[in-house]
Design a protein around this motif. Sequence first.
Motif, short mmCIF file in Angstrom:
data_model
loop_
_atom_site.label_atom_id
_atom_site.label_comp_id
_atom_site.label_asym_id
_atom_site.label_seq_id
_atom_site.Cartn_x
_atom_site.Cartn_y
_atom_site.Cartn_z
N HIS A 99 6.69 -6.61 -2.22
CA HIS A 99 5.53 -7.52 -2.17
C HIS A 99 5.94 -8.84 -1.52
CE1 HIS A 99 2.42 -5.34 -4.32
NE2 HIS A 99 3.19 -5.16 -5.39
N LEU A 102 6.39 -8.42 2.28
CA LEU A 102 5.10 -8.33 2.97
C LEU A 102 4.45 -9.70 3.07
CD1 LEU A 102 3.83 -5.00 1.38
CD2 LEU A 102 4.70 -5.32 3.71
N GLU A 115 -0.65 -1.30 -0.24
CA GLU A 115 0.51 -2.12 -0.59
C GLU A 115 1.11 -1.67 -1.91
OE1 GLU A 115 1.77 -6.76 -1.39
OE2 GLU A 115 0.13 -6.34 -0.02
N CYS A 119 4.85 0.00 -2.41
CA CYS A 119 5.77 -0.64 -3.35
C CYS A 119 6.26 0.38 -4.39
CB CYS A 119 5.13 -1.85 -4.00
SG CYS A 119 4.93 -3.24 -2.86
N GLY A 186 -5.83 -9.37 1.03
CA GLY A 186 -4.43 -9.66 0.72
C GLY A 186 -4.21 -11.15 0.54
N HIS A 188 -1.35 -12.71 1.14
CA HIS A 188 -0.14 -13.12 1.85
C HIS A 188 -0.36 -14.47 2.53
CE1 HIS A 188 0.60 -8.58 2.13
NE2 HIS A 188 1.02 -9.05 0.98
#
Length: 195
Positions: A99, A102, A115, A119, A186, A188
Motif C-alpha cells: 500500500h 503504491l 489494490e 496486497c 484511491g 494516494h
Amino acid sequence: MSEATLRALVSIVLSSAAVPNIRFRIEGYDVYAERFTRLKAAIRRQEIGFEIDDAYLASSQADAAYNPRKDSMILHSSMLKSTAISQRHRGAIIHECLHAILDMDYVQGISPYQEETVCALTSNIYVLHHYGKPLFKPNGNATQLTRKIVRKPGMDVTFDDSFQAMYEQVATIYDQADPNYGRRPGLHNGLRQRL
C-alpha cells in the motif's frame, strides 16, 4: 515503543530473502523487489512514519494499516512482544508495505479492490517464500495464483482467472464491512511526487 523500533521491525520484514520473489504486473504497474528496496530507503530516511494504535486496528479488524494521508504505518503492539515476527504479522506488514509503495509511486488506475487483492497476493507470495507454506488456503485462488507467479515471475495478473476470483472474494469481504469501500477513489498522495 519508539518509532525507531517500529521502523526496524518493518525493515527486517523487507530484508527477507522472500521479497525478490514478489514479481508480477497489475494494470501496467510492475510490482518487484526494487520497489520494496526504495520503500526500505524511505523508511530509513524517516519519510514514512510509524505508530502503535491497537484500538484503531481492532475497529478495522486488521493487524496493520497504512495511512496515505499521514504517510504512516500503523502496527499492533503484539508485534513487539516477541523476538520472532510471526507469519501472520509478516504477512500484514508486507501487505501494508505494498500500500505504501503504491502511494509513493502515486499509482492511479487500480481500483480499491484491485489494490487490496494485490496486497493480499503479495502477502501470500512473501509468506510462501519465507516459511515454505502459503498464508492462505493451500488450494485457494491466492495460492493458485502465487504458484503461477513462481513458475512465471513478472506475469500480468490483471486478467488471470485466479486473480479475478480473488478479486471477487476481496470485494465481498470489503463490501460486507463497508458498502462504499469500492466506490472511494484511491487516496494516494504521491509521497515521491513531493520529495
